[in-house]
Write an enzyme that holds these catalytic residues in place. Sequence first.
Site, PDB file in Angstrom:
ATOM      1  N   TYR A 145      -4.964 -51.959  84.926  1.00  0.00           N
ATOM      2  CA  TYR A 145      -6.382 -52.251  84.698  1.00  0.00           C
ATOM      3  C   TYR A 145      -6.687 -53.746  84.755  1.00  0.00           C
ATOM      4  O   TYR A 145      -7.801 -54.138  85.047  1.00  0.00           O
ATOM      5  CB  TYR A 145      -6.810 -51.723  83.318  1.00  0.00           C
ATOM      6  CG  TYR A 145      -7.178 -50.267  83.303  1.00  0.00           C
ATOM      7  CD1 TYR A 145      -6.226 -49.292  83.613  1.00  0.00           C
ATOM      8  CD2 TYR A 145      -8.459 -49.852  82.953  1.00  0.00           C
ATOM      9  CE1 TYR A 145      -6.560 -47.950  83.574  1.00  0.00           C
ATOM     10  CE2 TYR A 145      -8.797 -48.509  82.914  1.00  0.00           C
ATOM     11  CZ  TYR A 145      -7.843 -47.561  83.229  1.00  0.00           C
ATOM     12  OH  TYR A 145      -8.176 -46.229  83.189  1.00  0.00           O
ATOM     13  N   LYS A 195       7.467 -44.058  83.821  1.00  0.00           N
ATOM     14  CA  LYS A 195       7.930 -43.630  85.147  1.00  0.00           C
ATOM     15  C   LYS A 195       9.112 -44.539  85.489  1.00  0.00           C
ATOM     16  O   LYS A 195       9.132 -45.243  86.506  1.00  0.00           O
ATOM     17  CB  LYS A 195       6.778 -43.753  86.150  1.00  0.00           C
ATOM     18  CG  LYS A 195       7.051 -43.159  87.517  1.00  0.00           C
ATOM     19  CD  LYS A 195       7.094 -41.641  87.535  1.00  0.00           C
ATOM     20  CE  LYS A 195       7.509 -41.139  88.920  1.00  0.00           C
ATOM     21  NZ  LYS A 195       7.762 -39.676  88.934  1.00  0.00           N
ATOM     22  N   ASP A 227       5.057 -37.556  84.996  1.00  0.00           N
ATOM     23  CA  ASP A 227       4.778 -36.302  85.706  1.00  0.00           C
ATOM     24  C   ASP A 227       5.247 -35.107  84.870  1.00  0.00           C
ATOM     25  O   ASP A 227       4.531 -34.109  84.724  1.00  0.00           O
ATOM     26  CB  ASP A 227       5.403 -36.304  87.120  1.00  0.00           C
ATOM     27  CG  ASP A 227       6.856 -36.767  87.154  1.00  0.00           C
ATOM     28  OD1 ASP A 227       7.368 -37.248  86.117  1.00  0.00           O
ATOM     29  OD2 ASP A 227       7.490 -36.644  88.224  1.00  0.00           O
ATOM     30  N   ASP A 251      -4.789 -43.026  80.115  1.00  0.00           N
ATOM     31  CA  ASP A 251      -6.124 -42.602  80.538  1.00  0.00           C
ATOM     32  C   ASP A 251      -6.059 -41.172  81.044  1.00  0.00           C
ATOM     33  O   ASP A 251      -6.847 -40.308  80.642  1.00  0.00           O
ATOM     34  CB  ASP A 251      -6.625 -43.543  81.648  1.00  0.00           C
ATOM     35  CG  ASP A 251      -7.999 -43.143  82.153  1.00  0.00           C
ATOM     36  OD1 ASP A 251      -8.867 -42.860  81.313  1.00  0.00           O
ATOM     37  OD2 ASP A 251      -8.201 -43.101  83.386  1.00  0.00           O
ATOM     38  N   ASP A 255      -7.175 -37.385  78.918  1.00  0.00           N
ATOM     39  CA  ASP A 255      -8.154 -36.405  79.412  1.00  0.00           C
ATOM     40  C   ASP A 255      -7.518 -35.014  79.426  1.00  0.00           C
ATOM     41  O   ASP A 255      -8.145 -34.030  79.041  1.00  0.00           O
ATOM     42  CB  ASP A 255      -8.612 -36.746  80.840  1.00  0.00           C
ATOM     43  CG  ASP A 255      -9.920 -37.529  80.862  1.00  0.00           C
ATOM     44  OD1 ASP A 255     -10.118 -38.362  79.951  1.00  0.00           O
ATOM     45  OD2 ASP A 255     -10.725 -37.312  81.783  1.00  0.00           O
TER      46      ASP A 255
HETATM   47  C1  IPM Z   1     -11.825 -44.058  79.273  1.00  0.00           C
HETATM   48  C2  IPM Z   1     -12.616 -44.235  80.540  1.00  0.00           C
HETATM   49  C3  IPM Z   1     -12.528 -45.701  80.962  1.00  0.00           C
HETATM   50  C4  IPM Z   1     -11.079 -46.006  81.224  1.00  0.00           C
HETATM   51  C5  IPM Z   1     -13.416 -46.050  82.182  1.00  0.00           C
HETATM   52  C6  IPM Z   1     -14.857 -45.705  81.947  1.00  0.00           C
HETATM   53  C7  IPM Z   1     -13.272 -47.494  82.565  1.00  0.00           C
HETATM   54  O1  IPM Z   1     -12.178 -43.357  81.535  1.00  0.00           O
HETATM   55  O2  IPM Z   1     -12.165 -44.710  78.268  1.00  0.00           O
HETATM   56  O3  IPM Z   1     -10.882 -43.280  79.276  1.00  0.00           O
HETATM   57  O4  IPM Z   1     -10.563 -45.738  82.318  1.00  0.00           O
HETATM   58  O5  IPM Z   1     -10.436 -46.548  80.317  1.00  0.00           O
HETATM   59 MN    MN Z   2     -10.634 -41.964  80.866  1.00  0.00          MN
END
Ligand code: IPM
Ligand code: MN
Length: 359
Positions: A145, A195, A227, A251, A255
């Site tokens: 990032y 990884k 993975d 990240d 999710d």
């Molecule tokens: C999160 C989001 C952010 C990230 C984006 C919006 C930059 O996906 O907070 O997980 O990738 O960190």
């Molecule tokens: Mn995210």
Amino acid sequence: MNKNLTYKIAVLPGDGIGPEVMDGALEVLKSVGKKSGIRFNLSLGLIGGVAIDKKKDPLPAETLKLCNESDGVLLAAIGGPKWDKLEPSKKPETGLLKLRKALDVYANLRPAKIFSGMEKSSTLKKEVIKDVDLIVVRELSGGLYYGKPRGIKKVRNSHQAVNTMSYSTGEIERIAKVAFEIARKRRKEVTSVDKANVLECSQLWRKTVEEVSKSYPDIKLSHLYVDNCSMQLVRNPRQFDVILTENLFGDILSDEASMLTGSIGMLPSASLGDGVGLYEPVHGSAPDIAGKNKANPIAMILSVAAMFKYSFDLEKEAESIEKAVKAVIKKGYRTPDIMESGKKLVGTKAMAKLIRDEL
Ligand code: IPM
Ligand code: MN
């Protein structure tokens, strides 16, 4: 901490469903304030797309100043199709990334736990997700990032894009310590995800985490390739207690972990460093349902609880919010994202009010 203090909070509603879920969360926060006698001094700030529209900058200097002068920062969501085509430095996301970096909140905590009564709202089988209670500890201020060099350049008649993954020992040590400390208050297991079979960054990561673990003999450490971890999360998520990982892997895995619980709309996050903490839902700005009173305010409301717990040491007040959310879920109220047959469908405002009334 002295509970007679006034807490100064920077409130950044942002874009899309941000303002609606923030309204709901502030209603809950104010009600806790009234009940407990604790004073909260709220100041609004611009970030993301709205800040681009009004100030031509996704993170205006006054917003950063406000955050730096606050005891905690509440952020709802940023971004939307309107700003997607802007050049990278002017995108809403850049505002958020700059804010995380400026506050140096290097530890992002993303718990995934199933609310009782909601086992059916996950797309995974009930037997698989039963009793899942894990937390992703994501490194938030390094890695791909922020690494340099980065950019897109023209090479002859083509283009070349470069991003850099970079981690120093110090950056890995500090996030590893956070994960081990959290594990101490939980089931005492850390799974470090990397990884290391391919990436040098991951090799240093693994070696450094091993080093740090020597100071935590009571914590069981294991390593997984990313993975494999992503596969294990849907195969047998109960095996995880604390997942420690770098920025991009975190990240993606957070999710994935969020869907074990049925809805990303339920999950708060805390981003911590050595100064001001930043609290945001794991979900995004959901532009498709913005302004329609359909968004789930629970992740934002639970982010307030996380701020109480981690930044203000208001454990009891945090618990009262979590309890109220649980009670409302138990009574069968659902926003559209978590609706199931036989439950009671409510909008953003009604959900926030129900939780407030339950306090
Ligand atoms: C999160 C989001 C952010 C990230 C984006 C919006 C930059 O996906 O907070 O997980 O990738 O960190
Ligand atoms: Mn995210």
